[in-house]
Scaffold this motif. Sequence first.
Motif, PDB file in Angstrom:
ATOM      1  N   ALA A  56       0.818  -1.215   0.000  1.00  0.00           N
ATOM      2  CA  ALA A  56       0.000   0.000   0.000  1.00  0.00           C
ATOM      3  C   ALA A  56       0.850   1.263   0.000  1.00  0.00           C
ATOM      4  O   ALA A  56       0.509   2.258  -0.654  1.00  0.00           O
ATOM      5  N   LEU A  57       1.952   1.226   0.730  1.00  0.00           N
ATOM      6  CA  LEU A  57       2.786   2.419   0.884  1.00  0.00           C
ATOM      7  C   LEU A  57       3.946   2.479  -0.108  1.00  0.00           C
ATOM      8  O   LEU A  57       4.721   3.438  -0.086  1.00  0.00           O
ATOM      9  N   ASN A  58       4.064   1.493  -0.984  1.00  0.00           N
ATOM     10  CA  ASN A  58       5.226   1.449  -1.877  1.00  0.00           C
ATOM     11  C   ASN A  58       5.372   2.696  -2.760  1.00  0.00           C
ATOM     12  O   ASN A  58       6.500   3.154  -2.975  1.00  0.00           O
ATOM     13  N   PRO A  59       4.271   3.273  -3.271  1.00  0.00           N
ATOM     14  CA  PRO A  59       4.446   4.504  -4.050  1.00  0.00           C
ATOM     15  C   PRO A  59       5.075   5.632  -3.228  1.00  0.00           C
ATOM     16  O   PRO A  59       5.885   6.406  -3.752  1.00  0.00           O
ATOM     17  N   VAL A  60       4.721   5.702  -1.957  1.00  0.00           N
ATOM     18  CA  VAL A  60       5.300   6.724  -1.090  1.00  0.00           C
ATOM     19  C   VAL A  60       6.780   6.435  -0.853  1.00  0.00           C
ATOM     20  O   VAL A  60       7.619   7.341  -0.885  1.00  0.00           O
ATOM     21  N   VAL A  61       7.100   5.158  -0.613  1.00  0.00           N
ATOM     22  CA  VAL A  61       8.491   4.766  -0.413  1.00  0.00           C
ATOM     23  C   VAL A  61       9.316   5.118  -1.647  1.00  0.00           C
ATOM     24  O   VAL A  61      10.433   5.642  -1.536  1.00  0.00           O
ATOM     25  N   GLY A  62       8.763   4.867  -2.815  1.00  0.00           N
ATOM     26  CA  GLY A  62       9.470   5.174  -4.050  1.00  0.00           C
ATOM     27  C   GLY A  62       9.716   6.661  -4.224  1.00  0.00           C
ATOM     28  O   GLY A  62      10.782   7.081  -4.693  1.00  0.00           O
TER      29      GLY A  62
END
Length: 204
Positions: free
Chosen positions: A148-154
Amino acid sequence: MDSLGPKAEWRFRERKLGLFSCLRREQGVSTVVEVGMGTAPNLKHYAKDVDRIIGVDPNMAMHQYARKAAEAAGAAAKLQLVTGTAEALPLEDASADAVVMTHVLCSVRDQQQALAEVRRVLRPGGKLLFLEHVAAPEGEVLHAVQRALNPVVGFVGHGCSATRCTLAAIERAGFASLDADSFKVSFWGPAAVIAPHIVGCAVK
């Protein structure tokens, strides 16, 4: 990275001391290539024990920090910095006794190509030493949170991914042997999304 890195580095100190303990000229390791060297926090753990260090990073702005770290480690004369990517290392075949990658395979564009390049530049019997954050096992709540948070991590991590199955990629890369451990880092808050880690050594 230069200001915030040291605040996180203590969490990995013991792991890195164990991982880099084989980087010794008396153990046949003279030339080390560090891919994604960045600000070079690893140099203090091994620089004095080898003869030549080649730091590869796509960001030339990191070079000044790497040189500073090399000077602090008493290894400025040993360090050669080159600009390049993990997927196309600007190095000759079989030119390295060891390759170091820490928190790099989470952000390369193509893991398998990067690992193929590592194998190419390693001499027969050479070692890949790695420490990487990885995806939590499927079925765990953290795995769903990572997705769920991978776009933010990227976005925050300049292309970093929290969902990569890096150990499986290393297993597919064709090394003769592989020894790895899994562990979790005691990160708090949003940083807990990158708590799962692997550390180990793959031999060509």
